[in-house]
Design a protein around this motif. Structure first.
Motif, PDB file in Angstrom:
ATOM      1  N   GLY A 223      -4.480  -2.628  -8.934  1.00 54.42           N
ATOM      2  CA  GLY A 223      -4.707  -1.468  -8.982  1.00 54.42           C
ATOM      3  C   GLY A 223      -3.537  -0.656  -8.420  1.00 54.42           C
ATOM      4  O   GLY A 223      -2.501  -1.094  -8.561  1.00 54.42           O
ATOM      5  N   GLU A 224      -3.798   0.699  -8.049  1.00 53.39           N
ATOM      6  CA  GLU A 224      -5.097   1.580  -8.111  1.00 53.39           C
ATOM      7  C   GLU A 224      -5.276   2.038  -9.475  1.00 53.39           C
ATOM      8  O   GLU A 224      -4.524   2.449 -10.026  1.00 53.39           O
ATOM      9  CB  GLU A 224      -4.946   2.272  -7.192  1.00 53.39           C
ATOM     10  CG  GLU A 224      -4.115   3.399  -6.960  1.00 53.39           C
ATOM     11  CD  GLU A 224      -3.915   4.551  -5.897  1.00 53.39           C
ATOM     12  OE1 GLU A 224      -4.611   5.245  -5.984  1.00 53.39           O
ATOM     13  OE2 GLU A 224      -2.998   4.179  -5.179  1.00 53.39           O
ATOM     14  N   ILE A 225      -6.652   1.665  -9.774  1.00 52.96           N
ATOM     15  CA  ILE A 225      -7.103   2.006 -11.180  1.00 52.96           C
ATOM     16  C   ILE A 225      -8.234   2.916 -11.071  1.00 52.96           C
ATOM     17  O   ILE A 225      -8.944   2.992  -9.866  1.00 52.96           O
ATOM     18  CB  ILE A 225      -7.370   0.875 -12.043  1.00 52.96           C
ATOM     19  CG1 ILE A 225      -8.472  -0.008 -11.402  1.00 52.96           C
ATOM     20  CG2 ILE A 225      -6.307   0.074 -12.327  1.00 52.96           C
ATOM     21  CD1 ILE A 225      -9.121  -1.111 -12.171  1.00 52.96           C
TER      22      ILE A 225
ATOM     23  N   VAL B  31      -1.934   0.174 -12.939  1.00 50.88           N
ATOM     24  CA  VAL B  31      -1.426   1.746 -13.540  1.00 50.88           C
ATOM     25  C   VAL B  31      -2.552   3.014 -13.031  1.00 50.88           C
ATOM     26  O   VAL B  31      -3.881   2.832 -13.037  1.00 50.88           O
ATOM     27  CB  VAL B  31      -1.524   1.788 -15.028  1.00 50.88           C
ATOM     28  CG1 VAL B  31      -0.979   3.082 -15.585  1.00 50.88           C
ATOM     29  CG2 VAL B  31      -0.413   0.620 -15.546  1.00 50.88           C
ATOM     30  N   HIS B  32      -2.079   3.619 -12.039  1.00 50.77           N
ATOM     31  CA  HIS B  32      -2.981   4.745 -11.620  1.00 50.77           C
ATOM     32  C   HIS B  32      -3.371   5.586 -12.681  1.00 50.77           C
ATOM     33  O   HIS B  32      -2.505   6.010 -13.714  1.00 50.77           O
ATOM     34  CB  HIS B  32      -1.678   5.660 -10.668  1.00 50.77           C
ATOM     35  CG  HIS B  32      -2.481   6.485  -9.688  1.00 50.77           C
ATOM     36  ND1 HIS B  32      -2.890   7.651 -10.205  1.00 50.77           N
ATOM     37  CD2 HIS B  32      -2.635   6.487  -8.431  1.00 50.77           C
ATOM     38  CE1 HIS B  32      -3.392   8.330  -9.157  1.00 50.77           C
ATOM     39  NE2 HIS B  32      -3.375   7.615  -7.879  1.00 50.77           N
ATOM     40  N   PRO B  33      -4.552   6.176 -12.357  1.00 52.39           N
ATOM     41  CA  PRO B  33      -5.061   7.063 -13.395  1.00 52.39           C
ATOM     42  C   PRO B  33      -4.283   8.351 -13.871  1.00 52.39           C
ATOM     43  O   PRO B  33      -4.071   9.003 -14.932  1.00 52.39           O
ATOM     44  CB  PRO B  33      -6.419   7.745 -12.782  1.00 52.39           C
ATOM     45  CG  PRO B  33      -6.229   7.394 -11.517  1.00 52.39           C
ATOM     46  CD  PRO B  33      -5.546   5.991 -11.467  1.00 52.39           C
TER      47      PRO B  33
ATOM     48  N   ILE C 130     -12.906   0.461  -2.712  1.00 51.99           N
ATOM     49  CA  ILE C 130     -12.979   1.967  -3.057  1.00 51.99           C
ATOM     50  C   ILE C 130     -12.076   2.595  -2.020  1.00 51.99           C
ATOM     51  O   ILE C 130     -12.375   2.627  -1.074  1.00 51.99           O
ATOM     52  CB  ILE C 130     -14.258   2.872  -3.102  1.00 51.99           C
ATOM     53  CG1 ILE C 130     -15.299   2.029  -3.940  1.00 51.99           C
ATOM     54  CG2 ILE C 130     -14.225   4.196  -3.942  1.00 51.99           C
ATOM     55  CD1 ILE C 130     -15.099   1.789  -5.135  1.00 51.99           C
ATOM     56  N   HIS C 131     -10.608   3.000  -2.520  1.00 49.41           N
ATOM     57  CA  HIS C 131      -9.652   3.469  -1.724  1.00 49.41           C
ATOM     58  C   HIS C 131      -9.844   4.805  -1.641  1.00 49.41           C
ATOM     59  O   HIS C 131     -10.425   5.704  -2.406  1.00 49.41           O
ATOM     60  CB  HIS C 131      -8.281   2.935  -1.881  1.00 49.41           C
ATOM     61  CG  HIS C 131      -7.452   4.115  -2.481  1.00 49.41           C
ATOM     62  ND1 HIS C 131      -6.564   4.855  -1.767  1.00 49.41           N
ATOM     63  CD2 HIS C 131      -7.236   4.469  -3.657  1.00 49.41           C
ATOM     64  CE1 HIS C 131      -5.748   5.548  -2.203  1.00 49.41           C
ATOM     65  NE2 HIS C 131      -6.016   5.468  -3.562  1.00 49.41           N
ATOM     66  N   CYS C 132      -9.432   5.533  -0.113  1.00 48.71           N
ATOM     67  CA  CYS C 132      -9.753   6.814   0.002  1.00 48.71           C
ATOM     68  C   CYS C 132     -10.830   7.259  -0.385  1.00 48.71           C
ATOM     69  O   CYS C 132     -11.278   8.293  -1.064  1.00 48.71           O
ATOM     70  CB  CYS C 132      -8.634   7.957  -0.754  1.00 48.71           C
ATOM     71  SG  CYS C 132      -6.905   7.779   0.053  1.00 48.71           S
TER      72      CYS C 132
ATOM     73  N   VAL D  91      -9.835   0.899  -6.341  1.00 49.34           N
ATOM     74  CA  VAL D  91     -10.291   2.115  -7.267  1.00 49.34           C
ATOM     75  C   VAL D  91      -9.876   3.195  -6.552  1.00 49.34           C
ATOM     76  O   VAL D  91     -10.120   3.368  -5.389  1.00 49.34           O
ATOM     77  CB  VAL D  91     -11.668   1.844  -7.388  1.00 49.34           C
ATOM     78  CG1 VAL D  91     -12.496   2.976  -8.179  1.00 49.34           C
ATOM     79  CG2 VAL D  91     -12.198   0.439  -7.923  1.00 49.34           C
ATOM     80  N   HIS D  92      -9.341   4.118  -7.428  1.00 51.57           N
ATOM     81  CA  HIS D  92      -8.952   5.433  -6.943  1.00 51.57           C
ATOM     82  C   HIS D  92      -9.948   6.407  -7.794  1.00 51.57           C
ATOM     83  O   HIS D  92      -9.959   6.273  -8.873  1.00 51.57           O
ATOM     84  CB  HIS D  92      -7.546   5.722  -7.485  1.00 51.57           C
ATOM     85  CG  HIS D  92      -7.161   7.218  -7.256  1.00 51.57           C
ATOM     86  ND1 HIS D  92      -6.259   7.814  -6.299  1.00 51.57           N
ATOM     87  CD2 HIS D  92      -7.593   8.403  -8.121  1.00 51.57           C
ATOM     88  CE1 HIS D  92      -6.101   9.088  -6.476  1.00 51.57           C
ATOM     89  NE2 HIS D  92      -6.722   9.429  -7.619  1.00 51.57           N
ATOM     90  N   ASP D  93     -10.778   7.221  -7.000  1.00 50.89           N
ATOM     91  CA  ASP D  93     -11.606   8.282  -7.465  1.00 50.89           C
ATOM     92  C   ASP D  93     -11.478   9.536  -6.923  1.00 50.89           C
ATOM     93  O   ASP D  93     -11.835   9.477  -5.506  1.00 50.89           O
ATOM     94  CB  ASP D  93     -13.002   7.499  -7.433  1.00 50.89           C
ATOM     95  CG  ASP D  93     -14.245   8.711  -7.217  1.00 50.89           C
ATOM     96  OD1 ASP D  93     -14.046   9.713  -7.991  1.00 50.89           O
ATOM     97  OD2 ASP D  93     -15.223   8.553  -6.385  1.00 50.89           O
TER      98      ASP D  93
HETATM   99 ZN   LIG Z   1      -5.503   6.813  -4.762  1.00 46.88          ZN
END
Ligand SMILES: [Zn+2]
Ligand SMILES: [Zn+2]
Length: 255
Positions: free
Chosen positions: A91-93, A62-64, A152-154, A127-129
């Protein structure tokens, strides 16, 4: 061979021509594509896509942005879907303090919980940050995310953040924005990160690299990102292809 380590083929953007997008990727030498189902309405589509294409693997979570939609059914459903052999990561979380589509306190809570779930499932995390570097790092540390590892994506942090993530065994994934004219500082950061810790991704349909910026992104364009990484690191394209492929196979545990 190249690997697109992160895309969203289940999104409506690909509804009309998914098969053509996938064949263009094949022709362009993209050996594997990883596609991420970020919310409940997309998970079954992700499973459908990966089960009908040998070279595509899935990532579910579940995405943020959607953290506020998590209810009592969410984790049991994910636990079940993630048992499928072709699901290779959770992910992405993470945290998105740029768009704030879910309240920040909810994002923080759900990020922690989902790291726990990934560990239980024995899957690496994606991970989406976005504009939440300090909080992301804090949670990765306090939840002992090094036990599951991941990507750590993007990646959009500075070198110090990359270093802290690499020390926890995380890979740093580079999107098409590295080709943008105003990404000079970002290129300097990526230049300092060893190739052995890098992945490349499209995040398609988003973040389309130059020369296609402004159009829909697709996995075959990951080549332009690899080319840019080769250029800034002053190594042959083939070397970037070889090492980032090995890295992706390792983190997603494919042999
Ligand atoms: Zn993302
Ligand atoms: Zn994504």
């Amino acid at each position: 061979m190249l690997i697109d380590s992160h895309s969203h083929l289940e999104m409506d953007d690909f509804e009309k021509d998914l098969e053509e997008v996938i064949s263009r990727a094949k022709v362009s030498g993209i050996g594997y594509i990883f596609t991420v189902g970020t919310e409940k309405k997309d998970w079954n589509r992700t499973i459908e896509i990966v089960n009908s294409h040998p070279s595509i693997y899935g990532i579910l979570g579940v995405h943020p942005h959607n953290a506020k939609e998590i209810d009592h059914e969410t984790y049991p459903t994910l636990k079940q879907l993630c048992q499928q052999e072709k699901v290779k990561a959770y992910g992405e979380i993470g945290l998105d303090f740029f768009r704030n589509l879910s309240p920040r306190d909810v994002q923080l809570k759900r990020f922690r919980e989902q790291i726990g779930l990934a560990k239980e499932l024995q899957l690496p995390i994606v991970v989406h940050d976005r504009e939440a570097h300090r909080e992301t790092l804090e949670i990765l540390k306090s939840e002992k995310a090094e036990e599951c590892g991941g990507i750590i994506h993007c990646f959009s942090g500075d070198y110090e953040m990359a270093k802290a993530c690499m020390d926890m065994g995380f890979f740093i994934s580079v999107p098409g924005s590295i080709t943008y004219k105003n990404s000079e500082d970002y290129r300097e950061t990526i230049k300092r990160i060893p190739l052995e810790s890098l992945l490349i991704e499209t995040d398609a349909p988003f973040l389309t690299p130059v020369p296609f910026r402004g159009k829909r992104n697709e996995p075959s364009y990951v080549r332009y990102t690899a080319q840019k990484v080769a250029e800034i690191k002053k190594v042959p394209f083939e070397k970037v292809a070889e090492v980032t492929t090995e890295n992706a196979l390792r983190v997603y545990r494919l042999s």
